[in-house]
Design a protein around this motif. Sequence first.
Motif, mmCIF file in Angstrom:
data_model
loop_
_atom_site.group_PDB
_atom_site.id
_atom_site.type_symbol
_atom_site.label_atom_id
_atom_site.label_comp_id
_atom_site.label_asym_id
_atom_site.label_seq_id
_atom_site.Cartn_x
_atom_site.Cartn_y
_atom_site.Cartn_z
ATOM 1 N N ALA A 58 0.818 -1.216 0.000
ATOM 2 C CA ALA A 58 0.000 0.000 0.000
ATOM 3 C C ALA A 58 0.851 1.265 0.000
ATOM 4 O O ALA A 58 0.389 2.324 -0.407
ATOM 5 N N SER A 113 -0.395 5.621 -1.286
ATOM 6 C CA SER A 113 -1.349 6.347 -0.446
ATOM 7 C C SER A 113 -0.839 6.610 0.961
ATOM 8 O O SER A 113 -0.999 7.717 1.490
ATOM 9 N N ALA A 114 -0.223 5.612 1.605
ATOM 10 C CA ALA A 114 0.234 5.804 2.981
ATOM 11 C C ALA A 114 1.326 6.866 3.057
ATOM 12 O O ALA A 114 1.319 7.732 3.935
ATOM 13 N N GLU A 142 -0.048 10.317 2.618
ATOM 14 C CA GLU A 142 -0.708 10.789 3.830
ATOM 15 C C GLU A 142 0.319 11.263 4.850
ATOM 16 O O GLU A 142 0.143 12.315 5.493
ATOM 17 N N LEU A 171 2.126 1.507 10.738
ATOM 18 C CA LEU A 171 1.439 0.861 9.627
ATOM 19 C C LEU A 171 1.305 -0.625 9.917
ATOM 20 O O LEU A 171 2.279 -1.276 10.331
ATOM 21 N N GLY A 183 -0.316 -2.582 5.729
ATOM 22 C CA GLY A 183 -0.450 -1.542 4.732
ATOM 23 C C GLY A 183 -1.361 -0.400 5.096
ATOM 24 O O GLY A 183 -1.530 0.534 4.322
ATOM 25 N N GLU A 184 -1.945 -0.445 6.278
ATOM 26 C CA GLU A 184 -2.876 0.599 6.692
ATOM 27 C C GLU A 184 -2.303 1.388 7.862
ATOM 28 O O GLU A 184 -1.663 0.821 8.759
ATOM 29 N N VAL A 230 -2.479 2.879 11.330
ATOM 30 C CA VAL A 230 -3.272 2.584 12.530
ATOM 31 C C VAL A 230 -2.734 3.421 13.687
ATOM 32 O O VAL A 230 -1.637 3.976 13.623
#
Length: 882
Positions: free
Chosen positions: A441, A448-449, A452, A478, A481-482, A484
Amino acid sequence: MLSSELRTKYLEFFESKGHLIHASDSLVPDDPSLLYTSAGMVQFKPYFVGERVPPSKRITTCQKCLRTDDVDEVGDAVHHTFFEMLGNFSFGDYFKREAITWAWEFLTDVLKINPEHLWTSVYLDDDEAADVWINEIGFPADRVVRLGEDKNYWPANAPSKGPNGPCGPCNEIFLDVTPELGPPEDPTWAIAHDGNRFVEIWNLVFTQYDRQEDGSMKPLPAKNIDTGMGLERTIAVLQGTKTDYETDLFLPIIKQVEKLSGKTYGESEELDVPMRVIADHARAAVFAIADGVMPSNVGRGYVLRRVIRNAIVKGRKLGLRKSFLAGIVPTVVEIMGGVYHEIADRQPYVEKVISSEEEKFRRTLESGLQRLEDQIEAAVSSNAVLAGDVAFTLYDTYGFPFELTKEIAAERNITVDEEGFRAAMEEQRKRAKEASGIPAALFGEGGSAILELEKTIEPTEFVGYEKLEADGVVQAILKAGELVLIAEEGDEIEIVTDVTPFYAETGGQVGDTGEIASDSANLEVTDTIKASRFFFHNAKVKSGSISVGDSVRLKVDTARRMAIARNHTATHLLHAALRKVLGEHALQAGSVVEPNRLRFDFSHFQALTHEESRRIEDEVNTMILADLPASTTITNVDEARKMGAIALFGEKYGEKVRVVKMGDISTELCGGTHLERSSQVGFFKLLSESSIGAGLRRVEAVTGEAAINYVHDLEDQLQKTADALGTNQAELVSTAERLAQSARDAQKEIEKLKAKGAAETAGELAESAQEAEGVKYVTATIPTVDVPTLQKLADGIADKLKSGVVVLAGVADGKVLFIGKVTSDLVGKGFHAGNILREVAKVAGGGGGGKPEFAQAGAKDPNKVDEALAKAAEMVRSQAEA
């Protein structure tokens, strides 16, 4: 006659012969096997193979085409990337007679070309085409030459190794542009090779076969005609210009280049060639972009990028140092837009794309050319090739298409290692896929990460040069891939802090490992990498939980960092030693620095000798023992170069650079971590040396504890070897030499016994030979697959027979090997060892073949050997009785 008139006359002529005038297809074909439309027939392929019904059995077109096969020759009199192909096509209607007679009529009656200046070539065995020319048209037979499949078959070499699809023999028509020279001494050679005098203006392809994937030629449902007349070449003939570039298709573009550059066309070939290339490439770029192609690093986009950038580089030879290519677009549109409306309709878009691509390339052009020139100078001084990884760096870092690098190098008679370039490209793909450890990601979905993070936090501050422990604050976490806010025990995450002592993998040095701890959590860091401006610590939460905003203590694994520093400092010493022992051309081309080893790639053009390796190793260890002080300085690139710092090829440097010095021995630009003194390396030991591409070598080495362990392993192996040979280490060499001599003597004795046994066996088998119509033959199974033994046996049997056929099947350990031998007198009667073994091996699940006198073949099924030998006997009898 203007080019627009020729275009119109051609189409109207064939319209009068019952042809439908069909619009040109896009340069982007509806054919996944092609990048660009490269011939008039491309859009009609479904009609040729019978997949679709054409709107008319007779069609004529003026097709825009793009090819880069001859891109290196663009700039001479007749070669182009973009060109227009006039063509007439028949789908199962007329064939050779009409195609040839109409071509003759158009050339001589419509275009008024002097018939005495025309020549033609036909395929070797195409008597039908030759007959039309000689007996129906009355063309002189001495101006009809016959050429092979590489010249008069389309696609070239189709009968033997050409591409799949429609194909057939062709008939080319040439114009002698200097007939005053008289007939050539060797017309066949002249037509095939003297393209400057005999200019091909028309190719008539008699398409009658569909080449299959297995190479077989399947007749098409109907015989077809596919012709192609190059508009550029033909109009040059009609306008009487020396080259295609003085015609009305190109001259206005040349004039615009003159205006932009201040140079005059025709003053010298040195200026004329780049002007022609720019004119050609500008046309190609305009038409490709107008048809929807965008410059990129893959597929047709790569071809377009290569064309644009090659034109920009050629512009430098005319003094065009600022963007100019978009300024040529209006001229191209003025010449061609009336016929191809898409380039006029999309002119602003085309100009924008070309301008953007040129600006992008110019940002790296000067530095890239300087880098390339430096590497070419090194290659020239060493009389060698340009390393593939150098070409890759130019491609990857500076945007130089590989073919452009090849062309620039070729101007200095330097070749480029294409295999090494491809290997470097593949290595980069693997690194991109495997090395990061950051979830996809970060890079997929537009990164995207990272995007951001760039909006919300400051870049990571690296303090790892000064200390191995630091306090920081968690900025981001992360997971899968997100982004948190919290991670729990057992989670595998990537964590970003405001400050870090952890070195991130860069410049070949691996990332640090260690620990991160907070009041509520303990994390094990397994790697550190950098993406954008952030350091990502790959970590596993060993206990507790950690959240964004937590204060943490970051501790690098000190022993591991020290081992890495030993190896990194050693690479600098090794670089200096290589240049001292081998010469100044031995420049670093890449490295990997890990805790347990180092790998160093450098430019050199032959394998290191044992003596050179020893000298290099000794030089490094001498530098280590000299206890050289290490120092670092932060400065700008210009000052660093004044200090004598070596800037590594392919590395990108910002405004400020870090210079690492080891005494007066080594000065390099480097961002890695190093020792304070050379003596801390301890001990340096080379392990291996190998080639990784033309002009590029690789060595691997160990230092410190790893080097000591390596020596201990060697000592252990020596002792085990001595024990196995029943001696001690001091007498190991003499004992090994004595045993080796005994083994050689024993082998000689074995060979004598084998020869004696083979001779006896040969005599026995020859006595048991069978006979068919006076032809003797021997088939037998032999319990060995040793090729020399079977060959000697077959030779021995043949010598005993004087005249005969021998087929032996060697069988051992589940393997099968067939050997065939035919005496010379029977070869003259049509017996062929290769043909016999090909069929014999098939019976036992194998394949092979060879020459008429001797052949060999392998097989898989020992149970089928008797059946296979029976097949051999059957083939011999059958041929003997024929």
